[in-house]
Enzyme design. Structure first.
Site, PDB file in Angstrom:
ATOM      1  CE1 TYR A  57      -3.164  -2.914   0.322  1.00  0.00           C
ATOM      2  CE2 TYR A  57      -3.439  -2.438   2.657  1.00  0.00           C
ATOM      3  CZ  TYR A  57      -3.755  -3.194   1.548  1.00  0.00           C
ATOM      4  OH  TYR A  57      -4.658  -4.224   1.662  1.00  0.00           O
ATOM      5  CB  SER A 203     -13.896  -4.257  -0.481  1.00  0.00           C
ATOM      6  OG  SER A 203     -12.702  -3.647  -0.861  1.00  0.00           O
ATOM      7  N   PRO A 204     -16.015  -4.477   2.610  1.00  0.00           N
ATOM      8  CG  PRO A 204     -16.320  -3.957   4.871  1.00  0.00           C
ATOM      9  CD  PRO A 204     -15.269  -4.064   3.812  1.00  0.00           C
ATOM     10  N   GLY A 208     -16.953   1.254  -1.324  1.00  0.00           N
ATOM     11  CA  GLY A 208     -17.728   2.471  -1.094  1.00  0.00           C
ATOM     12  C   GLY A 208     -19.018   2.541  -1.875  1.00  0.00           C
TER      13      GLY A 208
END
Length: 328
Positions: A57, A203-204, A208
């Protein structure tokens, strides 16, 4: 501090919701370090103590940022990071899982984070050229040396999970899981539960999208990864917006935001599920944490799943190249 409940990932106790740090350095456009560190500190105040980062990242920037936020507060945080992407920015994707690289990557992460141990160390993607027994064997050596406390895998297939767990207990599997990505449910989640491995959905909120805040990609920065993802492409985007519109109605009836409804659905997948929604902003962090208090009845869950059936989601979650690194 708010009373955020805890859950177990194998033998590791963590806050029932974690904080994904990727967007503070990577993927979704420019970020502000001062704002990000303030959000990380606010997370501790709310009781969100599981922080998730990775060496890839921001090409190491994210680990350095998390390290700065950790200074003087290391004992308050369950620190998770990942290794495996050995390519530099702009280069073709290259995954490494050989024993020498495992050690090299861990030592580099410890330096960037400014810590003497990592609480949960994941292989970010499985190297198809290296037996998982070699990779996990090297990770287990780090456990014996006290540099790592618990081991994890990310986006691994069920055969790999079984073989890895036979070498050393795997505490957690981190994979994408949300109302628009339900690949885990048929085989992977049951195998993890059989072996006592916790599940950490990234990424639940569908990057977004499931918050209902995005109607197009036009307001996203040029460097935002979502501009290149199939589910945000013309044609697919419009179909997926129709799904979110139905979730909007259910959320309004429930008196919560659409994002809280979608996140609460993930939280309700089981007591061994610890989602790590990412955000750079304190107000969205607070909104996410509040989803822990959203109670969903069996009727609510059925209505949510009827509004967002897997077959209605348009587009794959990655492009063809990145899909090859999933489920190995």
């Amino acid at each position: 501090m708010n009373d955020v409940p805890t859950r177990r990932l194998g033998d590791l106790t963590v806050s029932a919701q974690g904080l994904g740090c990727m967007g503070m350095s990577h993927t979704y456009g420019a970020a502000d370090d001062t704002q990000s560190i303030a959000t990380l500190h606010h997370a501790l105040g709310l009781g969100v103590t599981l922080w998730d980062t990775a060496d890839v990242y921001g090409a190491g920037h994210n680990e350095e940022l998390v390290g700065r936020a950790l200074a003087g507060r290391r004992d308050e945080v369950v620190l998770a990071t990942k290794f495996g992407f050995a390519n530099r920015p702009g280069e073709p994707v290259h995954i490494r899982g050989d024993a020498a690289y495992v050690r090299q990557a861990c030592e580099a992460s410890l330096r960037r984070l400014g810590v003497d141990h990592i609480d949960l160390y994941y292989q970010h993607r499985v190297d198809p050229e290296v037996p998982i027994e070699e990779t996990v064997g090297a990770m287990a050596e780090l456990v014996r040396e006290g540099k790592v406390r618990h081991l994890g895998l990310s986006e691994a297939g069920v055969g790999t999970i079984r073989r890895a767990h036979a070498v050393h207990p795997i505490a957690a599997l981190q994979s994408e899981w949300s109302l628009w990505t339900r690949d885990l449910e048929a085989e992977t989640a049951p195998v993890c539960r059989e072996l006592g491995i916790g599940l950490v959905p990234f990424s639940p909120l569908g990057r977004g999208f499931l918050t209902g805040k995005y109607q197009s990609v036009e307001g996203m920065e040029a460097t935002d990864l979502r501009r290149t993802q199939p589910r945000f492409a013309d044609g697919n985007l419009e179909r997926n917006l129709a799904v979110v519109a139905k979730l909007d109605e259910l959320a309004a009836a429930k008196g919560v935001t659409t994002g809280q409804l979608a996140l609460a659905w993930v939280q309700h997948r089981g007591d061994d599920v610890v989602p790590i929604p990412g955000t750079r902003r304190q107000r969205y962090l607070e909104e996410n944490v509040a989803a822990l208090a959203v109670e969903l009845t069996p009727e609510d869950l059925a209505a949510i799943e009827a509004a967002a059936p897997a077959e209605e989601i348009a587009g794959t979650r990655y492009d063809a190249t990145h899909l090859t690194f999933v489920g190995r």
